[in-house]
Scaffold this motif. Structure first.
Motif, PDB file in Angstrom:
ATOM      1  N   UNK A   2      -0.887  -6.242  18.927  1.00  0.00           N
ATOM      2  CA  UNK A   2       0.491  -5.889  19.267  1.00  0.00           C
ATOM      3  C   UNK A   2       1.421  -6.200  18.099  1.00  0.00           C
ATOM      4  N   UNK A   3       1.174  -7.307  17.403  1.00  0.00           N
ATOM      5  CA  UNK A   3       2.003  -7.654  16.252  1.00  0.00           C
ATOM      6  C   UNK A   3       1.865  -6.614  15.142  1.00  0.00           C
ATOM      7  N   UNK A   4       0.659  -6.118  14.949  1.00  0.00           N
ATOM      8  CA  UNK A   4       0.452  -5.069  13.944  1.00  0.00           C
ATOM      9  C   UNK A   4       1.214  -3.814  14.343  1.00  0.00           C
ATOM     10  N   UNK A   8       4.237  -2.066  12.317  1.00  0.00           N
ATOM     11  CA  UNK A   8       4.219  -0.661  11.912  1.00  0.00           C
ATOM     12  C   UNK A   8       5.442   0.091  12.430  1.00  0.00           C
ATOM     13  N   UNK A   9       5.879  -0.221  13.635  1.00  0.00           N
ATOM     14  CA  UNK A   9       7.064   0.446  14.184  1.00  0.00           C
ATOM     15  C   UNK A   9       8.304   0.100  13.365  1.00  0.00           C
ATOM     16  N   UNK A  37       9.229 -11.578  23.373  1.00  0.00           N
ATOM     17  CA  UNK A  37       8.235 -11.845  24.409  1.00  0.00           C
ATOM     18  C   UNK A  37       6.925 -12.314  23.785  1.00  0.00           C
ATOM     19  N   UNK A  38       6.479 -11.642  22.741  1.00  0.00           N
ATOM     20  CA  UNK A  38       5.206 -11.991  22.111  1.00  0.00           C
ATOM     21  C   UNK A  38       5.271 -13.379  21.481  1.00  0.00           C
ATOM     22  N   UNK A  39       6.317 -13.658  20.714  1.00  0.00           N
ATOM     23  CA  UNK A  39       6.409 -14.954  20.048  1.00  0.00           C
ATOM     24  C   UNK A  39       6.632 -16.094  21.033  1.00  0.00           C
TER      25      UNK A  39
END
Length: 96
Positions: A2-4, A8-9, A37-39
């Motif tokens: 998801x981080x990748x 990229x976005x 949310x991810x972090x």
């Protein structure tokens, strides 16, 4: 992964200026929201690793260990994962 995808976005929005790619503030808000949310999830999992109550729950649920084995496992987790164990007097494991 998801981080990748998030990276990229962001890269696509900053570097590629094609006519088909239209970016507005809602797009950036969505990317920031996903990143937060991810972090925050990563920070939560890191905090759980150093939690003694979570360690005790793991030992109770997955292991049938006696007190000596539990102390050895706690010493390993103190050294490798930053566990804060009130039962240990001092670090007792050498580097493995």
């Amino acid at each position: 992964m998801v981080l990748i995808g998030l990276g990229l976005a962001v890269y696509r929005r900053l570097s590629l200026k094609s006519r088909r790619l239209k970016t507005n503030s809602a797009d950036w808000a969505a990317l920031v929201f996903i990143a937060v949310i991810i972090f925050s999830g990563m920070l939560l999992e890191g905090a759980k690793m150093s939690s003694y109550s979570t360690f005790q729950n793991m030992v109770d649920e997955y292991g049938a260990l006696d007190e000596e084995e539990t102390n050895a496992l706690a010493a390993y987790w103190v050294q490798e994962n930053g566990l804060v164990a009130p039962t240990l007097q001092s670090p007792c494991l050498p580097n493995l």
